[in-house]
Write a protein that holds these residues in place. Sequence first.
Motif, PDB file in Angstrom:
ATOM      1  N   GLU A 104      -3.790   3.177  -2.123  1.00 34.65           N
ATOM      2  CA  GLU A 104      -3.242   2.823  -3.432  1.00 34.65           C
ATOM      3  C   GLU A 104      -2.356   1.594  -3.265  1.00 34.65           C
ATOM      4  O   GLU A 104      -1.403   1.607  -2.497  1.00 34.65           O
ATOM      5  CB  GLU A 104      -2.409   3.960  -4.016  1.00 34.65           C
ATOM      6  N   ALA A 105      -2.694   0.542  -3.972  1.00 36.12           N
ATOM      7  CA  ALA A 105      -1.900  -0.682  -3.963  1.00 36.12           C
ATOM      8  C   ALA A 105      -0.935  -0.654  -5.140  1.00 36.12           C
ATOM      9  O   ALA A 105      -1.181   0.010  -6.150  1.00 36.12           O
ATOM     10  CB  ALA A 105      -2.808  -1.903  -4.061  1.00 36.12           C
ATOM     11  N   GLY A 106       0.171  -1.354  -5.007  1.00 38.28           N
ATOM     12  CA  GLY A 106       1.145  -1.443  -6.082  1.00 38.28           C
ATOM     13  C   GLY A 106       1.928  -2.735  -5.974  1.00 38.28           C
ATOM     14  O   GLY A 106       1.723  -3.536  -5.052  1.00 38.28           O
ATOM     15  N   CYS A 107       2.848  -2.935  -6.932  1.00 39.17           N
ATOM     16  CA  CYS A 107       3.583  -4.193  -6.971  1.00 39.17           C
ATOM     17  C   CYS A 107       4.867  -4.067  -7.763  1.00 39.17           C
ATOM     18  O   CYS A 107       5.090  -3.085  -8.468  1.00 39.17           O
ATOM     19  CB  CYS A 107       2.721  -5.275  -7.614  1.00 39.17           C
ATOM     20  N   ALA A 142      -1.653 -12.007  -4.517  1.00 41.89           N
ATOM     21  CA  ALA A 142      -1.193 -11.227  -3.362  1.00 41.89           C
ATOM     22  C   ALA A 142      -2.026  -9.973  -3.164  1.00 41.89           C
ATOM     23  O   ALA A 142      -2.393  -9.630  -2.032  1.00 41.89           O
ATOM     24  CB  ALA A 142       0.284 -10.871  -3.540  1.00 41.89           C
ATOM     25  N   VAL A 143      -2.352  -9.282  -4.250  1.00 43.23           N
ATOM     26  CA  VAL A 143      -3.143  -8.056  -4.121  1.00 43.23           C
ATOM     27  C   VAL A 143      -4.560  -8.376  -3.671  1.00 43.23           C
ATOM     28  O   VAL A 143      -5.166  -7.605  -2.924  1.00 43.23           O
ATOM     29  CB  VAL A 143      -3.106  -7.227  -5.422  1.00 43.23           C
ATOM     30  N   ARG A 144      -5.089  -9.518  -4.043  1.00 42.94           N
ATOM     31  CA  ARG A 144      -6.413  -9.927  -3.533  1.00 42.94           C
ATOM     32  C   ARG A 144      -6.396  -9.986  -2.006  1.00 42.94           C
ATOM     33  O   ARG A 144      -7.336  -9.542  -1.346  1.00 42.94           O
ATOM     34  CB  ARG A 144      -6.803 -11.297  -4.092  1.00 42.94           C
ATOM     35  N   PHE A 189       0.886  -1.141   0.000  1.00 46.63           N
ATOM     36  CA  PHE A 189       0.000   0.000   0.000  1.00 46.63           C
ATOM     37  C   PHE A 189       0.932   1.200   0.000  1.00 46.63           C
ATOM     38  O   PHE A 189       1.500   1.549   1.027  1.00 46.63           O
ATOM     39  CB  PHE A 189      -0.913   0.023   1.226  1.00 46.63           C
ATOM     40  N   ARG A 190       1.117   1.777  -1.161  1.00 50.02           N
ATOM     41  CA  ARG A 190       1.991   2.942  -1.287  1.00 50.02           C
ATOM     42  C   ARG A 190       1.414   4.103  -0.503  1.00 50.02           C
ATOM     43  O   ARG A 190       2.132   4.868   0.135  1.00 50.02           O
ATOM     44  CB  ARG A 190       2.161   3.310  -2.772  1.00 50.02           C
TER      45      ARG A 190
END
Length: 186
Positions: A95-98, A113-115, A84-85
Amino acid sequence: MFTRPLGDDGAELRPLEPWQAEEFLAHIDRGRDFIGRYVGLPDLVTDLESARGWLQRYADKAAADSGRLYGIWLDGLLVGGVLFRVFDAEQGTCEAGCWLEPAAAGRGLVTRAVRVLIDWAVDQRGIHRVEWVLSAGNTPSANVAKRLGMTRDGVLRDRFVFRGERHSDEVWSVLAPEWRAARETG
């Protein structure tokens, strides 16, 4: 502290913390060019000190409840991460990121993973809107957003300079009611 299996293929989600700086740096070094196509992380993490510092910034964000960082391990090897940026529980947005190294790409690791992150944000923290911001042209990241049931909100044209060139961002999002409904029908 915890390990969350991401399926039956040996993939796990775990917190990524400053004490893991050596492992994190080795991971970034393995995927430096691949990760750096769309993400500035390899430009920030260049040695052990900068790796530890970057991880510490996220440890500080977690302590302030303004961000989170998790690593993705595959058969015991750190191969990527999700985060979570931005995390604003008061406003109900995040805001999620990867990022992922090339050897782990194409396995659905980021989507899985984001789920987990979105489930936690919506169910445990009451987040209403989860955003996914990607560099326009980053098709794999857009595909993750689609698989997660996100809606493309729009494009922020020429928003930032990355490695000397102007880039546009695409903003995708999912709202808590949409997330819950998709889980119930999916």
